[in-house]
Design a protein around this motif. Structure first.
Motif, PDB file in Angstrom:
ATOM      1  N   ALA A  92       0.819  -1.214   0.000  1.00 16.78           N
ATOM      2  CA  ALA A  92       0.000   0.000   0.000  1.00 16.78           C
ATOM      3  C   ALA A  92       0.856   1.269   0.000  1.00 16.78           C
ATOM      4  O   ALA A  92       0.350   2.352   0.257  1.00 16.78           O
ATOM      5  N   VAL A  93       2.141   1.130  -0.301  1.00 13.95           N
ATOM      6  CA  VAL A  93       3.034   2.291  -0.384  1.00 13.95           C
ATOM      7  C   VAL A  93       3.119   2.714  -1.843  1.00 13.95           C
ATOM      8  O   VAL A  93       3.479   1.926  -2.712  1.00 13.95           O
ATOM      9  N   ALA A  94       2.784   3.957  -2.094  1.00 12.43           N
ATOM     10  CA  ALA A  94       2.800   4.472  -3.467  1.00 12.43           C
ATOM     11  C   ALA A  94       4.209   4.846  -3.919  1.00 12.43           C
ATOM     12  O   ALA A  94       4.547   4.687  -5.095  1.00 12.43           O
ATOM     13  N   PHE A  95       5.029   5.349  -2.993  1.00 11.59           N
ATOM     14  CA  PHE A  95       6.336   5.876  -3.381  1.00 11.59           C
ATOM     15  C   PHE A  95       7.283   5.854  -2.186  1.00 11.59           C
ATOM     16  O   PHE A  95       6.883   6.147  -1.069  1.00 11.59           O
ATOM     17  N   LEU A  96       8.539   5.502  -2.461  1.00 12.27           N
ATOM     18  CA  LEU A  96       9.618   5.598  -1.479  1.00 12.27           C
ATOM     19  C   LEU A  96      10.739   6.419  -2.099  1.00 12.27           C
ATOM     20  O   LEU A  96      11.260   6.055  -3.149  1.00 12.27           O
ATOM     21  N   ASP A  97      11.103   7.528  -1.462  1.00 10.07           N
ATOM     22  CA  ASP A  97      12.225   8.310  -1.978  1.00 10.07           C
ATOM     23  C   ASP A  97      13.534   7.716  -1.439  1.00 10.07           C
ATOM     24  O   ASP A  97      13.511   6.802  -0.610  1.00 10.07           O
ATOM     25  N   PRO A  98      14.684   8.190  -1.916  1.00 10.11           N
ATOM     26  CA  PRO A  98      15.960   7.621  -1.457  1.00 10.11           C
ATOM     27  C   PRO A  98      16.156   7.675   0.061  1.00 10.11           C
ATOM     28  O   PRO A  98      16.705   6.744   0.643  1.00 10.11           O
ATOM     29  N   ALA A  99      15.708   8.728   0.710  1.00  9.35           N
ATOM     30  CA  ALA A  99      15.847   8.814   2.169  1.00  9.35           C
ATOM     31  C   ALA A  99      14.984   7.758   2.861  1.00  9.35           C
ATOM     32  O   ALA A  99      15.368   7.222   3.900  1.00  9.35           O
ATOM     33  N   ALA A 100      13.819   7.454   2.288  1.00 11.24           N
ATOM     34  CA  ALA A 100      12.962   6.408   2.857  1.00 11.24           C
ATOM     35  C   ALA A 100      13.631   5.045   2.720  1.00 11.24           C
ATOM     36  O   ALA A 100      13.569   4.219   3.638  1.00 11.24           O
ATOM     37  N   VAL A 101      14.274   4.821   1.587  1.00  9.64           N
ATOM     38  CA  VAL A 101      14.999   3.562   1.403  1.00  9.64           C
ATOM     39  C   VAL A 101      16.158   3.487   2.391  1.00  9.64           C
ATOM     40  O   VAL A 101      16.417   2.432   2.976  1.00  9.64           O
ATOM     41  N   ALA A 102      16.831   4.597   2.624  1.00  9.91           N
ATOM     42  CA  ALA A 102      17.904   4.627   3.623  1.00  9.91           C
ATOM     43  C   ALA A 102      17.353   4.305   5.014  1.00  9.91           C
ATOM     44  O   ALA A 102      18.003   3.609   5.799  1.00  9.91           O
ATOM     45  N   ALA A 103      16.149   4.776   5.318  1.00 14.84           N
ATOM     46  CA  ALA A 103      15.517   4.466   6.604  1.00 14.84           C
ATOM     47  C   ALA A 103      15.209   2.975   6.697  1.00 14.84           C
ATOM     48  O   ALA A 103      15.358   2.372   7.771  1.00 14.84           O
ATOM     49  N   LEU A 104      14.802   2.362   5.583  1.00 17.76           N
ATOM     50  CA  LEU A 104      14.567   0.916   5.567  1.00 17.76           C
ATOM     51  C   LEU A 104      15.876   0.156   5.803  1.00 17.76           C
ATOM     52  O   LEU A 104      15.899  -0.836   6.537  1.00 17.76           O
ATOM     53  N   VAL A 131      16.976   0.152  -5.697  1.00 18.89           N
ATOM     54  CA  VAL A 131      17.844  -0.996  -5.454  1.00 18.89           C
ATOM     55  C   VAL A 131      18.712  -1.250  -6.688  1.00 18.89           C
ATOM     56  O   VAL A 131      19.900  -1.566  -6.565  1.00 18.89           O
ATOM     57  N   GLU A 132      18.135  -1.088  -7.878  1.00 16.54           N
ATOM     58  CA  GLU A 132      18.922  -1.234  -9.107  1.00 16.54           C
ATOM     59  C   GLU A 132      19.999  -0.153  -9.215  1.00 16.54           C
ATOM     60  O   GLU A 132      21.116  -0.425  -9.652  1.00 16.54           O
ATOM     61  N   MET A 133      19.671   1.060  -8.829  1.00 13.34           N
ATOM     62  CA  MET A 133      20.606   2.177  -8.942  1.00 13.34           C
ATOM     63  C   MET A 133      21.716   2.127  -7.886  1.00 13.34           C
ATOM     64  O   MET A 133      22.840   2.565  -8.141  1.00 13.34           O
ATOM     65  N   PHE A 134      21.386   1.615  -6.690  1.00 15.05           N
ATOM     66  CA  PHE A 134      22.331   1.577  -5.579  1.00 15.05           C
ATOM     67  C   PHE A 134      22.408   0.161  -4.999  1.00 15.05           C
ATOM     68  O   PHE A 134      22.027  -0.072  -3.849  1.00 15.05           O
ATOM     69  N   PRO A 135      22.903  -0.802  -5.786  1.00 11.40           N
ATOM     70  CA  PRO A 135      22.892  -2.192  -5.327  1.00 11.40           C
ATOM     71  C   PRO A 135      23.730  -2.435  -4.075  1.00 11.40           C
ATOM     72  O   PRO A 135      23.324  -3.225  -3.215  1.00 11.40           O
ATOM     73  N   ASP A 136      24.871  -1.782  -3.955  1.00 10.93           N
ATOM     74  CA  ASP A 136      25.715  -2.011  -2.777  1.00 10.93           C
ATOM     75  C   ASP A 136      25.058  -1.485  -1.507  1.00 10.93           C
ATOM     76  O   ASP A 136      25.060  -2.153  -0.471  1.00 10.93           O
ATOM     77  N   GLU A 137      24.482  -0.296  -1.585  1.00  7.24           N
ATOM     78  CA  GLU A 137      23.846   0.318  -0.418  1.00  7.24           C
ATOM     79  C   GLU A 137      22.598  -0.444   0.012  1.00  7.24           C
ATOM     80  O   GLU A 137      22.245  -0.461   1.182  1.00  7.24           O
TER      81      GLU A 137
END
Length: 145
Positions: A92-104, A131-137
């Motif tokens: 039910a999440v429409a969008f995750l920005d890079p900072a949200a992914v960092a929080a995950l 995840v494709e753009m920043f595979p290591d992180e």
């Protein structure tokens, strides 16, 4: 005998302003986090509801600049849900920005540091692209098949 979902350690800190944790009968399984942006006129909302079939939460809304502190508060509650595997449903999440992914990634590190796993379900397109753009992180993130 106490509930297996009861938190037996110290009382967790109160979530920050804008996030409200509600506990029904003192059990983690019934924890609900409702977050609403406190800024006047903003309609940005984010909710985390417990999963009924396994330990974890369903995250609903958009995770961006407007909801960044609220996401961190919700993930703070999610990381305290007991169990060897904590499930986070992102359907039910429409969008995750890079900072949200960092929080995950940070929430995953917290759970992993406790000897447990954070398993993501139904990631939105934005998470898959990051995840494709920043595979290591993002390598530590585990997504259910």
């Amino acid at each position: 005998m106490p509930s297996p979902h009861r938190h037996d350690g110290p009382v967790p800190p109160v979530p920050p302003v804008g996030a409200q944790a509600l506990y029904d009968d003192g059990t983690w399984a019934d924890a609900v986090v409702r977050c609403a942006n406190a800024a006047a006129g903003s309609a940005a909302t984010l909710t985390a509801r417990p999963l009924r079939d396994r330990p974890g939460a369903l995250l609903c809304g958009s995770c961006d600049l407007d909801t960044r502190p609220l996401l961190r508060a919700a993930l703070g509650v999610v990381t305290r849900i007991p169990g060897p595997v904590v499930h986070l449903d992102l359907s039910a999440v429409a969008f995750l920005d890079p900072a949200a992914v960092a929080a995950l990634v940070q929430a995953n590190a917290t759970v992993t540091g406790q000897g447990r796993r954070l398993l993501l379900h139904h990631p939105p397109y934005s998470l898959r692209k990051l995840v494709e753009m920043f595979p290591d992180e993002c390598a530590a993130l585990e997504v259910a098949a």
